[in-house]
Each structure stands twice: as structure tokens, then as C-alpha cells.
Write a protein that holds these residues in place. Structure first.
Motif, mmCIF file in Angstrom:
data_model
loop_
_atom_site.group_PDB
_atom_site.id
_atom_site.type_symbol
_atom_site.label_atom_id
_atom_site.label_comp_id
_atom_site.label_asym_id
_atom_site.label_seq_id
_atom_site.Cartn_x
_atom_site.Cartn_y
_atom_site.Cartn_z
ATOM 1 N N VAL A 18 0.910 -1.360 -0.037
ATOM 2 C CA VAL A 18 -0.024 0.213 -0.045
ATOM 3 C C VAL A 18 0.892 1.138 0.028
ATOM 4 O O VAL A 18 0.750 2.200 -0.802
ATOM 5 N N GLN A 19 1.980 1.241 0.822
ATOM 6 C CA GLN A 19 2.750 2.133 0.907
ATOM 7 C C GLN A 19 3.515 2.517 -0.395
ATOM 8 O O GLN A 19 3.328 3.766 -1.052
ATOM 9 N N GLY A 20 4.025 1.373 -1.034
ATOM 10 C CA GLY A 20 4.823 1.810 -2.379
ATOM 11 C C GLY A 20 4.137 1.667 -3.736
ATOM 12 O O GLY A 20 4.286 2.548 -4.541
ATOM 13 N N SER A 21 3.262 0.721 -3.729
ATOM 14 C CA SER A 21 2.695 0.413 -4.965
ATOM 15 C C SER A 21 1.339 1.163 -5.351
ATOM 16 O O SER A 21 0.793 1.279 -6.327
ATOM 17 N N LEU A 22 0.638 1.676 -4.152
ATOM 18 C CA LEU A 22 -0.352 2.587 -4.327
ATOM 19 C C LEU A 22 -0.473 3.848 -4.003
ATOM 20 O O LEU A 22 -0.390 4.654 -4.803
ATOM 21 N N ALA A 23 0.079 4.246 -2.732
ATOM 22 C CA ALA A 23 -0.052 5.868 -2.236
ATOM 23 C C ALA A 23 1.353 6.521 -2.979
ATOM 24 O O ALA A 23 1.248 7.484 -3.631
#
Length: 391
Positions: free
Chosen positions: A102-107
Motif C-alpha cells: 500500500v505504501q509503495g505500489s498504491l500511495a
């Protein structure tokens, strides 16, 4: 006659398909996971609480947050290296891989791909270091598989935007410093960078989960959240923006789910070799060996598929339906492996003394998020027939 056991991945000589750099990244992430995460993960799962900020800083120091992105403090690794890192993190727990995804690939990816230079400079370096945590607000209580049904809206008020709506099942939500929120506007669906200390923004944590308990899951509630014009992501218009981000996260799951499956299978093989039943090791019985052989076969096939998709992604040739093939197959097989491994462990398999039931419970969520198996089946079906069966 006894012989030295072979690791499941060695059956297909998987290591020979990796570069030395990829193997070193895998070793580094595995070592950190074994030393600093695995000793505590059962306790985190049981309590339903994790030290999210401490973990984010550790993962930032490790270099895995946004590791496949270029610049702004990101490592710029290959897609395969990122996938292998996801595999090793999910071998510890799916919730920990979810934090990284979620940190790297989304937000981070949403800002990196669609954001302004000011947005990138303000947020990405701190997020790569784990000093700032991000979340991604797309899913809503009544809009999961159909994001086009979202109700969250952003309205113009002078030069500002005012956001109202609710998002659901948001990983990292209540610990995030920034949320990428997707909302309807008069110009279609647009993304907004929302600092979580904005007036009118709240993120109540979702409790009483039976899955992904070593992960923070929240609602996002936006009540007249006022943002400046520069909060909008300039490069994303329509659902292609958030769906493209989801493909980035799905790719990590193609590898990550195999980490959970591998940990289950390694546990089952070790247990079967040590467990004595009717005067013989459990591993010596044909029914046990059939289970182990079938699981190793599916694990190996899944790994070959993941590596192939990773090479396609690094070559810039990976399509959305190919990501769906990977997510559909590997998560489906991973959860079946976890369930079968539980049968090998018998009653011991339902305790937190072993990781198998924890992985199985987590994979129930992985099966659903970033696109359910049903949705990915229809994506593949559309690719094969040219007919859309979603509506």
C-alpha cells in the motif's frame, strides 16, 4: 531408503533463473524478516495490533518502500526484485507485505506516476524512508469490485476542493500521514493528496478482524475536507488512474502470496519429518507424500509464472489481463496449499505455535482485495472472448 530432502523451489531450479542482485535482495529481506519480524508476528496477530510506525521506519531503512520506483529516495530496483521482497515479507505475514504494497505500489506510485513535482518532492522521500506513512482510498462500503459506483465527491469552491464521502477497508488508514483519495468530480474521477491532519478527515480503525490482524485496517471519513487546488493529482483522470495503481499492487501479490504458501509448505514438511505416527514418521506415508508433492508442484508452477510476469514487467510488456492471471492463479493455489498444510499438522495446525492457520486466514483477505477471484476470472474471460461479462 532415506536421502537428503530437496527444497520445493529446488525441484525446478528456480534460483538459476535469478540474477545475483536479485538473490542478494531476497537474502537481505529474508534475513531482516527472520530476525526482526517473525519472532513477534504471532503476538501481533493475536493482539490485533502492530507497531506500525516502528515497522515503517525499519522497512524504510531496508529500502523496500517504493523500491521499484525511480528517484525521490527510492531504490529503482527491477520488478522481479520487488516481487521477491514481497515474497519474503509475506512469508512472515501477509499484513506486513500489505503495509509495503500500500505504501509503495498504491500511495507512492499514485503520486510518482500521476502527481505534480511539488507533490512528489513533498511526500515521496519521507515515505521511502518510512518517516511518513500513506494509504490509498478507493474502496467504499457500497463500491468494492465496482469502483465506478463510488459516492465520494469533490466539489469546487472557489479555487479550493471540498471532499465528502467514506472509504472502507483501507490499509494503513488510521496511522497514515497522507491519503490518496479518489472522488467523483464534474470532470470524472480524480485523485487527491489529502494530509490526514486536514480538518474534517478521520480514520476510525476497523476492529474484530479474523484476517490480516497484523495490519492496520480503517475507514476513511471525509466531512467537508477543504483542499487547495494543488492537492489534485494532475496526471490521473477517470478510473484508469486508480486501476493502474491497483495493477502495481496486484503484481506484488503475485509474488507475495507464494511467500505465505512457501512458509506453510516448509512448515508442513518439517513437521511431517519430525512427527511419529504408528511408529513411523508422518513423512514416510504415501498419502502425506502425495499432499506434499502436489503442493510443491503448484508452488513451483506459481513461482515460474511470477518470474515470467516479472520479466515481462521489467521489459515494459506486462498487460493488465496477465496480472489478473497471476493474481488469480497464485492466490488461489496459495490458499489451497495453506489449507492442505493444516491437515498435515492436524490439530497443531490451528494454533499460533505454527504459522499455517495464520497464513490461511490472511489469504482469505488476499483472495478478496485488489480484485476478487471472480473479477479476475472475468478479466481473463473478456481477454479470451472479447465479451465483457461484468454487467
Amino acid at each position: 531408503m532415506k536421502s537428503s530432502p530437496v527444497h520445493p523451489f529446488d525441484l525446478l531450479a528456480v534460483d538459476g533463473l535469478l540474477t545475483e542482485e536479485e538473490r542478494e535482495i531476497r537474502r537481505t529481506v529474508r534475513t531482516m524478516g527472520e530476525r526482526e519480524l517473525r519472532p513477534y508476528v504471532a503476538e501481533w496477530f493475536e493482539s490485533g495490533e502492530i507497531p506500525a510506525r516502528e515497522l515503517a521506519r525499519k522497512l524504510g531503512e531496508l529500502g523496500v518502500l517504493g523500491m521499484h520506483l525511480e528517484g525521490y529516495g527510492c531504490a529503482g530496483t527491477s520488478a522481479v526484485s520487488y516481487g521477491l521482497a514481497c515474497l519474503e515479507l509475506e512469508a512472515v505475514d501477509s499484513g506486513l507485505r500489505s503495509l509495503v504494497s500500500v505504501q509503495g505500489s498504491l500511495a507512492m506510485y499514485a503520486m510518482w506516476q500521476h502527481g505534480s513535482e511539488e507533490q512528489k518532492r513533498e511526500w515521496l522521500p519521507g515515505m521511502a524512508a518510512g518517516e511518513k506513512i500513506g494509504c490509498f482510498g478507493l474502496t467504499e462500503p457500497d463500491a468494492g469490485s465496482d469502483p465506478g459506483a463510488m459516492r465520494t465527491a469533490a466539489k469546487r469552491d472557489g479555487s479550493d476542493w471540498v471532499l465528502n464521502g467514506t472509504k472502507m477497508w483501507i490499509t494503513n488508514g488510521s496511522v497514515a500521514d497522507v491519503a490518496v483519495v479518489w472522488a467523483r468530480t464534474d470532470d470524472g474521477v480524480r485523485g487527491f493528496v489529502v494530509p490526514t491532519d486536514s480538518p474534517g478527515f478521520s480514520a476510525p480503525e476497523i476492529k474484530r478482524k479474523l484476517s490480516l490482524r497484523a495490519s492496520v485496517t480503517s475507514e476513511l471519513v471525509l466531512e467537508d475536507v477543504r483542499l487547495p487546488a494543488g492537492a489534485m493529482l494532475p496526471g490521473a483522470r477517470g478510473l484508469s488512474g486508480p486501476l493502474g495503481c491497483l495493477n502495481e499492487a496486484r503484481f506484488g501479490i503475485v509474488f507475495g502470496s507464494l511467500g505465505a504458501a512457501r512458509d506453510c509448505l516448509e512448515t508442513a514438511i518439517s513437521y511431517a519429518r519430525d512427527r511419529t505416527v504408528f511408529g513411523r514418521s508422518l513423512a514416510s506415508y504415501q498419502l502425506t507424500q502425495q499432499k506434499l508433492a502436489d503442493m510443491a508442484l503448484e508452488l513451483g508452477k506459481g513461482m515460474l509464472l511470477a518470474l515470467h510476469l516479472g520479466r515481462l514487467k521489467d521489459a515494459g510488456e506486462l498487460s493488465a489481463e496477465q496480472v489478473s492471471v497471476g493474481k488469480l492463479n497464485n492466490v488461489r493455489e496459495a490458499i489451497e496449499i495453506a489449507r492442505q498444510c493444516r491437515t498435515v499438522l492436524g490439530a497443531n495446525g490451528v494454533t499460533l505455535e505454527y504459522p499455517v492457520m495464520r497464513h490461511a486466514n490472511n489469504l482469505e483477505s488476499v483472495l478478496t482485495y485488489e480484485g476478487t477471484s471472480e473479477v479476475h476470472t472475468l478479466v481473463v474471460g473478456k481477454a479470451l472472448t472479447g465479451e465483457a461479462a461484468f454487467r
